[in-house]
Design a protein around this motif. Structure first.
Motif: not given
Length: 208
Positions: A2-5, A81, A85-86, A88-92
Motif C-alpha cells: 500500500s506504500q507509495d514507493g 520501523e 517503511r518511512p 516507502l511512505e515518502a515515495g522512495k
C-alpha cells in the motif's frame, strides 16, 4: 503493497553478486534522479546493525536455528520501523540486500525446518513483502569461493560449507516458483555489467 514507493529486494547464496547488483541498480536510479535508499539485512538501522554482529560473527554453532529466527526477526522489525517503511511512505525506492526470503531459507529450510514458524512470525511482526525480488542465481561452488575470498569477519554462514550453499540455491529457486509473481531469476555467472542489464530489464517496468 500500500506504500507509495517501490520495494526491491535482492536474494541469492553467499558470493552470488547480489550486493554488487543492488549497488549498481541504486547508482543507476540515482543517476536518473530517483530518490533511492540502499540498505541491507541483517542491518539497515542502528539497532539492526548491532544484531548483525551477533548473528554473522562467531562459531557456526553459536546460535540455534530458533534463536537465529528471533534475532533476525527483531533486526528486521527495527529495520522496517526506522528505515524501510518511512522511505516507502515518502515515495522512495528501497533496494534491500536480502529480506525475509533469506530467513525462509537459512532458518526456515536448512537450519531447523522452521518454515511454518518463519512465515507465522513474519506475518505477525513484519507483514510486508517486496514488490519485486531479484534472485541472482549462482553455482554454489563458485559462490562460496567468491564469498570466502572476501576475507571478512562475517563468515559464520559461509563456514557451514558447500552443502548449505547447495541447499540454499535449490531452496531459493523453489521460492522463485512459489512466489513467481514477484521473483525474477537472473543468471549471475556473467560479467557484472551483463547481469546489471538484466536486472534493469526486470526493474524498469515497475518504475512510475
Amino acid at each position: 503493497m500500500s506504500q507509495d514507493g517501490l520495494f526491491v529486494s535482492f536474494e541469492g547464496i553467499d558470493g552470488s553478486g547480489k550486493s554488487t547488483q543492488a549497488r549498481l541498480l541504486a547508482d543507476r536510479l540515482t543517476a536518473l534522479g530517483r530518490d533511492v535508499v540502499l540498505t541491507r539485512e541483517p542491518g539497515g538501522s542502528p539497532g539492526a546493525e548491532e544484531i548483525r554482529a551477533l548473528v554473522l560473527q562467531g562459531d557456526p554453532d553459536r546460535w540455534s536455528a530458533e534463536t537465529e529466527l528471533l534475532l533476525f526477526t527483531a533486526a528486521r522489525r527495527d529495520h522496517l520501523e526506522r528505515t524501510i517503511r518511512p522511505a516507502l511512505e515518502a515515495g522512495k525506492i528501497v533496494i534491500c540486500d536480502r529480506f525475509a526470503d533469506s530467513t525462509r531459507m537459512y532458518q526456515g529450510l536448512s537450519r531447523g525446518n522452521l518454515r511454518s514458524k518463519v512465515d507465522a512470525l513474519h506475518e505477525l511482526m513484519i507483514g510486508i513483502e517486496p514488490d519485486l525480488t531479484i534472485l541472482i542465481d549462482m553455482d554454489p561452488s563458485t559462490g562460496l569461493s567468491r564469498a570466502k575470498s572476501r576475507n571478512t569477519v562475517e563468515e559464520r554462514f559461509e563456514d557451514f560449507g558447500h552443502g548449505l550453499q547447495a541447499q540454499m540455491r535449490d531452496g531459493f529457486l523453489a521460492l522463485a516458483e512459489e512466489f513467481e509473481h514477484r521473483f525474477r531469476v537472473i543468471d549471475g555467472a556473467r560479467a557484472p555489467e551483463s547481469v546489471a542489464e538484466d536486472v534493469w530489464a526486470a526493474v524498469s517496468p515497475h518504475l512510475t
